[in-house]
Enzyme design. Structure first.
Site, PDB file in Angstrom:
ATOM      1  N   LYS A  91       0.841  -1.203   0.000  1.00 48.26           N
ATOM      2  CA  LYS A  91       0.000   0.000   0.000  1.00 48.26           C
ATOM      3  C   LYS A  91       0.876   1.253   0.000  1.00 48.26           C
ATOM      4  O   LYS A  91       1.937   1.247   0.605  1.00 48.26           O
ATOM      5  CB  LYS A  91      -0.845   0.043   1.290  1.00 48.26           C
ATOM      6  CG  LYS A  91      -2.008  -0.904   1.335  1.00 48.26           C
ATOM      7  CD  LYS A  91      -2.774  -0.717   2.648  1.00 48.26           C
ATOM      8  CE  LYS A  91      -3.868  -1.740   2.808  1.00 48.26           C
ATOM      9  NZ  LYS A  91      -4.939  -1.655   1.814  1.00 48.26           N
TER      10      LYS A  91
ATOM     11  N   ARG B 232     -10.280 -11.488   2.862  1.00 52.43           N
ATOM     12  CA  ARG B 232     -11.194 -12.556   2.453  1.00 52.43           C
ATOM     13  C   ARG B 232     -10.567 -13.940   2.626  1.00 52.43           C
ATOM     14  O   ARG B 232     -11.275 -14.930   2.829  1.00 52.43           O
ATOM     15  CB  ARG B 232     -11.662 -12.312   1.005  1.00 52.43           C
ATOM     16  CG  ARG B 232     -10.587 -12.389  -0.034  1.00 52.43           C
ATOM     17  CD  ARG B 232     -10.995 -11.733  -1.339  1.00 52.43           C
ATOM     18  NE  ARG B 232     -10.886 -10.271  -1.278  1.00 52.43           N
ATOM     19  CZ  ARG B 232     -11.217  -9.446  -2.267  1.00 52.43           C
ATOM     20  NH1 ARG B 232     -11.708  -9.924  -3.397  1.00 52.43           N
ATOM     21  NH2 ARG B 232     -11.071  -8.149  -2.134  1.00 52.43           N
TER      22      ARG B 232
END
Ligand code: BES
Ligand code: ZN
Ligand code: ZN
Length: 489
Positions: free
Chosen positions: A261, A335
């Site tokens: 990121k 997830r």
């Protein structure tokens, strides 16, 4: 400290008087203010009237707007604003008058005042040098009629415990990643539930491996802070009855991994365990209030960092359910941990319904901003249950469509699934990825990436972790109020 006790300005440093526009004229002492338009009872208006006798005391008139627009939320915002003002005026004792009307009964008043004042006063400042002595404010809820005293005390107790759950979630979310990592989070959870009716089990890396939680381990195993699986069990009903399963995303830090990121998006990623914090906070409220339902919560806690043996884009990994997953992006890690946590809670804990709560996608911020939690579900009835409760708690949810065409986007050419569904419909494909692991159970996926964190301090929301959706999770298992507890819906 919060108590139910009738007080007047003589007894306290500050008295909060909430007034609807229609009521202003009834308050003789402020009638002149209406004429001069200094205070008209409009929403967000606050007028401080000092009385400088022997001691300084303040009456804080706070506007509630017109009765037709009045809601529990506007009431809570007004109370939070007034209590924060009282704090800045250094008031140590504060009285708050009820505002009972056709939309808000006494019980709802007590609940809203408790939430607004305690959450409004919250701030996360434990790491700052304390410049002034911190003395807790004593708040008196004033004006409860005799015949409603017993009910008001019950509501106060229940609301305080729920607020404690919200504050716990805020605290956990606000703690930086060098303080809260899987091992310390697990230790905290054990400590929090030590003398409660919630039983805690913590599994270490070896036990997680034995369960075959390969997707969870792929994300977390390369960090020096090793993964932990936390299980919290509460039994409020007889054996044989249904159990609700809560799963919280527990990334104690998300750098993105090799799909790194940028700094600006990374810097608040200690809050990527906001889902875990919420289910822990909800379990706290459930246990303290002795809810009459069975609930089991699971948190798969780990850190997504870069290390020589971290997972990489292009890897193909396994999962507890046996499905293989192609890694398209190591930043879509939530997830993967949820897939195994959901499989675990269904297979090993035998729950009958599942709610997963996760700071899962930046896309939910684009779609719904910071006011609404995005929902993906396979069960309309379960969703309606959620929104019915949410109308009372004031937390907002919005269901996204989830047809099978979206689910197709998660298919891989080299494995059973892939962990990114492409640029489009990012919140839906992320949710449906988790949905691949819930079998046929009623399931709600709550994407709180936009609602778990606030950049501003406003009303009863403080800067940082919000504690969303603790109140609604608790509300789903709480016994509904026997009276028409809240009348504004
Ligand atoms: N933890 C983030 C999601 C997030 C974003 C939480 C903003 C809070 C605020 C999640 O793990 C993530 O990075 N998701 C990616 C998914 C993408 C790679 C498919 C995202 O949203 O960019
Ligand atoms: Zn990520
Ligand atoms: Zn994440």
């Amino acid at each position: 400290m919060l108590q139910i006790k009738d007080v007047t300005l003589q007894d306290v440093d500050a008295l909060v008087v909430p007034v609807l526009e229609e009521q202003v004229a009834l308050h003789e002492e402020i009638n002149l203010l209406v004429t001069s338009k200094a205070f008209q009872g409009k929403e967000e208006e606050l007028f401080v009237l000092p009385s400088l006798d022997a001691t300084v005391k303040y009456t804080l008139y706070v506007g509630l707007g017109k009765l037709e627009d009045f809601t529990s939320e506007s009431f809570k915002k007004a109370i939070a604003t007034a209590v924060k003002k009282a704090k800045s005026l250094k008031a140590k004792t504060v009285g708050i008058n009820l505002c009972v009307n056709e939309k808000l009964c006494v019980g709802s008043n007590v609940k809203n005042i408790t939430e607004a004042s305690l959450l409004g006063l919250y701030s996360f400042d434990k790491y700052k040098a304390q410049t002034e002595e911190k003395e807790a404010m004593t708040i008196y809820i004033s004006g409860v009629p005799q015949e409603k005293q017993e009910r008001a005390h019950q509501v106060l107790e229940e609301s305080k415990n729920t607020v404690d759950g919200v504050i716990l979630a805020r605290d956990l979310t606000n703690e930086p990643s060098n303080a809260i990592y899987p091992e310390t989070l697990a230790r905290k959870v054990v400590e929090i539930f030590k003398d409660t009716d919630v039983e805690v089990e913590v599994l270490d890396e070896k036990q997680i491996e034995e369960f075959g939680m390969k997707a969870f381990l792929a994300v977390g195993q390369s960090s020096t802070h090793k993964p932990r699986l936390m299980v919290m069990r509460y039994r409020g009903e007889a054996a044989g009855s249904e159990t609700l399963g809560l799963v919280g995303k527990g990334l104690t830090y998300d750098t993105g991994g090799y799909s790194l990121k940028p700094t600006d998006s990374m810097k608040t990623m200690h809050s990527d365990m906001g889902g875990a914090a919420a289910v822990i906070g909800a379990m706290y409220a459930i246990g303290k209030n002795k809810a009459k339902k069975n609930v089991t919560a699971v948190v798969a806690a780990c850190e997504n960092v870069i290390a020589p043996d971290s997972y990489k884009p292009g890897d193909i990994i396994g999962s507890m359910a046996g499905k293989t997953i192609e890694i398209g992006n190591t930043d879509a890690e939530g997830r993967l941990t949820l897939a195994d946590a959901v499989t675990y809670i269904i297979e090993k804990e035998k729950v009958n319904k599942v709610i997963d709560v996760a700071t899962l996608t930046g896309a939910v911020l684009v779609a719904l901003g910071t006011e609404y939690t995005g929902v993906v579900t396979n069960n309309e009835e379960f969703y309606n249950e959620l929104t019915t409760v949410a109308e009372k708690t004031g937390e907002r949810f919005w269901k996204l469509p989830s047809c099978k065409e979206f689910a197709k986007l998660n298919k891989s050419t080299v494995a059973d699934l892939k962990n990114i569904g492409g640029r489009n419909a990012g919140t839906i494909t992320a949710g449906l990825f988790v949905g691949e692991f819930v079998k046929d159970l009623p399931w709600l996926h709550l994407d709180i990436a936009g609602t778990a964190w606030s950049d501003v301090c406003e009303g009863y929301v403080s800067k940082g972790g919000t504690g969303v959706p603790v109140k609604t999770l608790y509300g789903l298992v709480a016994t509904p109020c026997p009276c028409s507890h809240q009348k504004d819906k």
